[in-house]
Write a protein that holds these residues in place. Sequence first.
Motif, PDB file in Angstrom:
ATOM      1  N   ASP A   9       3.694  -7.329   1.314  1.00  0.00           N
ATOM      2  CA  ASP A   9       2.337  -6.900   1.652  1.00  0.00           C
ATOM      3  C   ASP A   9       1.376  -8.198   1.424  1.00  0.00           C
ATOM      4  OD1 ASP A   9       3.025  -4.299   1.656  1.00  0.00           O
ATOM      5  OD2 ASP A   9       2.419  -3.816  -0.227  1.00  0.00           O
ATOM      6  N   GLN A  10       0.504  -7.814   2.601  1.00  0.00           N
ATOM      7  CA  GLN A  10      -0.569  -9.411   2.361  1.00  0.00           C
ATOM      8  C   GLN A  10      -1.678  -8.636   2.378  1.00  0.00           C
ATOM      9  OE1 GLN A  10      -0.310 -11.894   5.448  1.00  0.00           O
ATOM     10  NE2 GLN A  10       1.619 -12.842   5.040  1.00  0.00           N
ATOM     11  N   GLY A  11      -2.712  -9.109   1.618  1.00  0.00           N
ATOM     12  CA  GLY A  11      -4.127  -8.801   1.725  1.00  0.00           C
ATOM     13  C   GLY A  11      -4.867  -8.974   2.999  1.00  0.00           C
TER      14      GLY A  11
ATOM     15  N   LEU B 162      -0.553 -10.909  -3.150  1.00  0.00           N
ATOM     16  CA  LEU B 162      -0.082  -9.410  -3.230  1.00  0.00           C
ATOM     17  C   LEU B 162       1.410  -9.092  -3.009  1.00  0.00           C
ATOM     18  CD1 LEU B 162      -2.756  -7.449  -1.079  1.00  0.00           C
ATOM     19  CD2 LEU B 162      -2.019  -7.157  -3.429  1.00  0.00           C
ATOM     20  N   ASN B 163       1.924 -10.304  -2.412  1.00  0.00           N
ATOM     21  CA  ASN B 163       3.705 -10.343  -2.291  1.00  0.00           C
ATOM     22  C   ASN B 163       4.144 -10.019  -3.758  1.00  0.00           C
ATOM     23  OD1 ASN B 163       4.142 -13.299  -0.052  1.00  0.00           O
ATOM     24  ND2 ASN B 163       3.565 -11.077   0.348  1.00  0.00           N
ATOM     25  N   PHE B 164       3.604 -10.458  -4.722  1.00  0.00           N
ATOM     26  CA  PHE B 164       4.013 -10.210  -6.004  1.00  0.00           C
ATOM     27  C   PHE B 164       3.143  -9.188  -6.868  1.00  0.00           C
ATOM     28  CE2 PHE B 164       5.933 -14.217  -4.883  1.00  0.00           C
ATOM     29  CZ  PHE B 164       7.233 -14.065  -5.376  1.00  0.00           C
ATOM     30  N   GLY B 165       2.347  -8.390  -5.969  1.00  0.00           N
ATOM     31  CA  GLY B 165       1.637  -7.282  -6.629  1.00  0.00           C
ATOM     32  C   GLY B 165       0.360  -7.969  -7.526  1.00  0.00           C
ATOM     33  N   GLY B 166      -0.008  -9.334  -7.152  1.00  0.00           N
ATOM     34  CA  GLY B 166      -1.108  -9.922  -7.789  1.00  0.00           C
ATOM     35  C   GLY B 166      -2.413  -9.461  -7.048  1.00  0.00           C
ATOM     36  N   THR B 167      -3.456  -8.898  -7.873  1.00  0.00           N
ATOM     37  CA  THR B 167      -4.336  -8.474  -7.446  1.00  0.00           C
ATOM     38  C   THR B 167      -5.787  -9.025  -7.777  1.00  0.00           C
ATOM     39  OG1 THR B 167      -4.797  -6.821  -9.253  1.00  0.00           O
ATOM     40  CG2 THR B 167      -3.647  -5.909  -7.268  1.00  0.00           C
TER      41      THR B 167
END
Lengths: 306, 437
Positions: B312-314, B217-222
């Motif tokens: 952001d972190q999950g 999520l640091n790079f918006g990876g979902t």
Amino acid sequence: MTATATRPAPPTPPARHARRRRFSRQTREMWVLMLPALVPVLLFSVGPLLYGIALAFTDARNTRNHETSFVGLENLGDLLTAEDFWSSFRIGMIWAVSVTGLQFLAALGLALLLNQDLRFRGVARVLAVVPWAMPPVVIGLMWKLVYHPDAGILNSVLGTHVNWLADFSLALPAIIVVGVWTGMPQTTVVLLAGLQNVPRELYEAVEVDGAGRWRKFWNITLPQLKPVIVAITSLDFVWNINQFGLVYVLTQGGPGGQTRLPMLFAYEEAFRYRFAGYASMLGLAMAVVVLAVLGLYLWRQMREAK
Amino acid sequence: MRMKSALAAAAIVALAAGCGSGGGGDKGGSKAEPGEPVKLNFLSLAWQKESVAANKQIVDEWNKANPTIQVTYVQGSWDNVNDQLVTQFAGGTAPDVIHNDSPALSGFASDGYLLDLSDKLPAELKSDIPQKSWDTVTFDDGKGKQGVYGVPFLQESQVIIANKKLLDGAGVRIPTPDNPWTWDEFSAAAKKMTKGGTFGVAWPMKSPVNKTLNLALNFGGTFFQTTDGKTTVKVGPEEKQVLQRIHDQLYKDKSADPAALGQGTADPLPAFYSGKFALLPAGVYLRQQVAEQAPKGFEWVTLPPLKGTTADQGAVSQTLSVAQDSKHPDEALKFISYFLNPTNQAKLAKGDWLLPTSVKAASDPSMTTKENGWDVATASAKNLVVAPFLKVNGFDEWKSKVATPALQEYFANKISIDDVAKKLVDDGNKVLERYQR
């Protein structure tokens, strides 16, 4: 004395009738007496079995708000096209065949040894049976400690630093060793009993002919043991392919499914992913496979025996 | 004779029928008689010694203060709690109050086994926990309705535990919660610390999935996307960022200790104490073991989470839920509200070395002290957002069947980034399809 003279006169019709009535009454009493034993079998064994078979043809899920419906052979279709299943099946076969085979060879060696007139034979025989007294979960825990990457006895003896149960290529061989160890006692005991039933006269007879140890083993011991060998290897095979507890404790099917035996696969499907119908079909399929393999094996052995 | 046998048969049949029906009678917790205390079973998964003690203490205090609602502490284990619950739910013998984590709730909620708490939560509890934490326990009930299926109380963020001597010796900028390291700075620092047999960082990747997905999520990876109600796996440039960066540290920069790769999160600690590597990315709870086991004189610090395009972190949370079939849901919820009041949450968080969701508990002095990095850990809670994989039905199967082996192979450098992406997507979508029929 001739046969014709001793043959009894054919019974008169009323007598035959009476005997049949007595016979049927006997049958009835037999059933009554068997009922106490049959009821638990029907209730706790046949019942769940039929229920499991029925589930296999539905889309049952272990959930609260799912309407179970009959789907026919859909589960079987899914199963046969699932790569997971085939890889699990392959692992199960490798496991069952190699454990049964190695177990048999090791147990035969041990049984032959224990059949010799050794000192402390009694003690050795008792020691050989010890693993039998342990439940699979305890064996699993014990071997887990043996294989432990840091504190394990195996690594400290070999001076290596291998994570046996987490390595993709070593995990299956590692659990096969445990499987062999676990199953050896009963195989040994059965083979030992078989060995002791081989008549001594046969050995004496071939000794007169000047046969060596190897000839004696090959021509007397093995043929005499054959029925015992057939029986114990088939039982071992069934036992091994249905093995669950031991592997569940050791690896839980990991790493990456490398030790996921069919029964672990079924367990995961039913209790982790909650596809009860699919898991039942898996259990059913495995039962059919086991029956088929055993049938073929026993049939061949019987034919050879004739 | 005939008469006798018939009688015997009848007696046996009657007996068997009696046995048969006797077995299925009692279904989970007996109905309380008036005047008798309500009995609740509380399945707790606490396992660290301090945490078990804290749990039991709170239960004891409750039982003393509430003679009419008696709670029995039942010890469970994270290893097999979900298998256990599936059988208990199916058999109708589930405990009333259930400790679990939010990824597991998703499945149980859509299966209808958990009680929707949305209308029942006391206002005090509801307002003490921020909405983004409630989001981690809000799921579809399997029929299209959203509900709240647990009370979130402990959260975990990924921080970096660092060897202070090696960190100071490298002369890199020390990150702070307000100005954390970016991934580029992190890679550069790790490279700088790699010299003379010492590595910059260690990535224990025995269970790589949650760790990489949360960091992605640091790079918006979902990793998952939902279009027209159908969820599919997605591995694009955003998702590949963190995977590639960790892989680079291992095989390009060679700044990551290869020995740690196959290990579980806590396994590299002995090597960490002996200075074999400087940085250990880990969940905040790992500080407990470092604080207790590190040899005397070993100095360590907690560094804040890394920043990519965001920090952001999950997040997932530990939760308390009420079983749908519980006979006393209201009493169960009363107990939960007490169990998770700010004082108790601070106690539990301290016992497990995790972050409380309660706003009041997080401002407790014991949660913000500099000692053992509590200040950095607690500050990292602001970066937690709900993990996208939480709402994915079938995530557990995707994780164990597809993602774990694929990521393990990727980090072992056996397959390329494109191979792993293809596996995650192709095999993954096959798995997810089963859950969307």
